[in-house]
Design a protein around this motif. Structure first.
Motif, mmCIF file in Angstrom:
data_model
loop_
_atom_site.group_PDB
_atom_site.id
_atom_site.type_symbol
_atom_site.label_atom_id
_atom_site.label_comp_id
_atom_site.label_asym_id
_atom_site.label_seq_id
_atom_site.Cartn_x
_atom_site.Cartn_y
_atom_site.Cartn_z
ATOM 1 N N TRP A 214 0.832 -1.214 0.000
ATOM 2 C CA TRP A 214 0.000 0.000 0.000
ATOM 3 C C TRP A 214 0.860 1.255 0.000
ATOM 4 O O TRP A 214 0.581 2.202 -0.730
ATOM 5 N N GLN A 215 1.914 1.237 0.809
ATOM 6 C CA GLN A 215 2.781 2.417 0.879
ATOM 7 C C GLN A 215 3.473 2.666 -0.454
ATOM 8 O O GLN A 215 3.655 3.820 -0.873
ATOM 9 N N SER B 69 -1.920 10.269 0.502
ATOM 10 C CA SER B 69 -1.645 10.240 1.935
ATOM 11 C C SER B 69 -1.999 8.895 2.554
ATOM 12 O O SER B 69 -1.460 8.513 3.586
ATOM 13 N N SER B 70 -2.919 8.157 1.926
ATOM 14 C CA SER B 70 -3.281 6.809 2.388
ATOM 15 C C SER B 70 -3.877 6.041 1.228
ATOM 16 O O SER B 70 -4.272 6.624 0.199
ATOM 17 N N GLU C 34 -6.653 4.731 1.066
ATOM 18 C CA GLU C 34 -8.076 5.034 0.959
ATOM 19 C C GLU C 34 -8.354 6.351 0.236
ATOM 20 O O GLU C 34 -9.502 6.622 -0.141
ATOM 21 N N GLN C 35 -7.327 7.186 0.047
ATOM 22 C CA GLN C 35 -7.552 8.536 -0.483
ATOM 23 C C GLN C 35 -8.287 8.563 -1.825
ATOM 24 O O GLN C 35 -9.198 9.388 -2.010
ATOM 25 N N CYS D 154 0.959 4.332 -2.631
ATOM 26 C CA CYS D 154 0.736 5.716 -2.175
ATOM 27 C C CYS D 154 1.890 6.624 -2.598
ATOM 28 O O CYS D 154 1.672 7.757 -3.054
#
Length: 253
Positions: free
Chosen positions: A97-98, A107-108, A110-111, A101
């Motif tokens: 995920w990172q 920023s996450s 989910e953004q 991103c």
């Protein structure tokens, strides 16, 4: 490209090293199982090697980025290790995920909304599984992926929904792992059912652990599992038991 009947040939039984995914509860023995593989080297995403003597990248420290994981997979190609172990997939997931991103300046995960972040992260998961397939196909290394289990609701099209143990992953990487693996094993302590009467003459059943750790390698309604080798449903949770269950099939080729 010229296409003709002369290009048709009989396929050969697969003799490549196995691609194994093992999931189960914490401390059931998944890491110990993988440490028994042929010349293993661990890529640790969590601190799970306490008390286990084996080889590990990064001087045994936890690898902290997805790109470092990919770099280690590349380095291991030219090594003489026989098995690559990733411990564990669910601790790798936030690093994936990172990576997504960072690439998209989010920023996450989910953004972006509506699950778009997780779809974008699937590109990194595909890179990961492609690298593992390269290690196996072109460099002759077995691969073991460890994951924790989570109880999830399974919505089947032909029966009522039910709960089962699955890998603790989002749907995208879960599907990729299932498609990629030759063996998916569910590890657990074997349970025996003891029936006893209470003071009101009612019979109740309770589970008692036998002390035996087992690996289920064929699917049941209660857990995800499966294999491509025609193996028995349940074996001991050990690498030697896994090889013993595989080899009769391979030798019959």
């Amino acid at each position: 490209m010229s296409i003709s009947l002369s290009a048709i040939s009989k396929t050969q039984r697969n003799s490549l090293p196995p691609r194994v995914v093992v999931h189960g509860a914490q401390k059931v023995g998944k890491t110990t199982f993988a440490a028994g593989a042929y010349k293993p080297v661990f890529i640790c995403l969590e601190d799970g090697l306490a008390g286990i003597e084996t080889d590990a990248v990064n001087e045994g420290r936890v690898v902290e980025s997805f790109e470092d994981v990919m770099a280690w997979l590349d380095v291991i190609k030219t090594s003489d290790f026989g098995t690559v172990v990733v411990d564990s997939l669910d601790w790798l997931e936030p690093l994936v995920w990172q990576s997504a991103c960072t690439r998209n300046n989010w920023s996450s995960i989910e953004q972006p909304g509506y699950g778009k972040g997780y779809v974008e992260a699937n590109a990194d998961w595909r890179r990961f599984f492609d690298a593992l397939s390269d290690l196996r196909t072109n460099h002759g290394k077995a691969v073991v992926l460890i994951a924790h289990s989570a109880v999830k609701r399974f919505e089947a099209p032909d029966v009522e929904a039910f709960d089962r143990y699955e890998l603790k992953l989002q749907k995208g990487p879960l599907g990729l792992a299932i498609e990629w693996a030759d063996i998916i094993g569910f590890a657990q302590e074997e349970m025996a059912i003891k029936k006893e009467k209470d003071g009101f003459n009612n019979v109740r059943a309770r589970g008692i652990g036998t002390g035996r750790r087992v690996l289920h390698v064929n699917a049941k309604p209660s857990f995800i599992a499966g294999n491509r080798y025609g193996m028995p449903d349940t074996i001991d949770l050990s690498w030697n038991a896994l090889m013993g269950a595989m080899n009769p099939v391979a030798q019959a080729a």
